[in-house]
Design an enzyme around this catalytic site. Structure first.
Site, PDB file in Angstrom:
ATOM      1  N   ARG A  18       2.202  -3.795   2.567  1.00  0.00           N
ATOM      2  CA  ARG A  18       3.003  -4.791   1.837  1.00  0.00           C
ATOM      3  C   ARG A  18       3.053  -6.116   2.588  1.00  0.00           C
ATOM      4  NH1 ARG A  18       8.517  -2.188   1.381  1.00  0.00           N
ATOM      5  NH2 ARG A  18       7.832  -1.457   3.415  1.00  0.00           N
ATOM      6  N   ASN A  36       6.644  -0.382  -2.293  1.00  0.00           N
ATOM      7  CA  ASN A  36       6.294   1.029  -2.160  1.00  0.00           C
ATOM      8  C   ASN A  36       6.890   1.786  -3.330  1.00  0.00           C
ATOM      9  OD1 ASN A  36       4.922   0.771   0.260  1.00  0.00           O
ATOM     10  ND2 ASN A  36       6.654   1.354   1.519  1.00  0.00           N
TER      11      ASN A  36
END
Length: 89
Positions: A18, A36
């Site tokens: 990320r 996520n």
């Protein structure tokens, strides 16, 4: 402007996916978010011009060093005029 939703499957959590996706999005000038998922995948939405979105999709299909991307699912989403790219929770 186009927008795409991407679900990335594989070893993509716990490897800085990320964080590095946000850096790459900023470099490419695309907007959207990445997060996520509870199932171990990573999900993102990317918005911008077609070439920049495609470049981001290509990056998401590879991921950062340490990630093992098995598959990506890409779908079209209506652009929302979003600005900036963020890590969502």
């Amino acid at each position: 402007m186009i927008r795409r939703r991407v679900i990335v499957h594989g070893g993509v959590q716990g490897v800085g996916y990320r964080y590095t996706a946000r850096l790459e999005a900023e470099r490419l000038g695309v907007a959207g978010w990445v997060r996520n998922r509870p199932d171990g995948a990573v999900e993102a939405e990317v918005e911008g011009d077609e070439a920049s979105v495609q470049a981001m999709l290509d990056w998401l299909a590879e991921g950062p060093p340490g990630a093992v991307v098995r598959t990506t699912e890409v779908s079209e989403v209506e652009p929302g005029g979003e600005r900036g790219f963020r890590i969502a929770f």
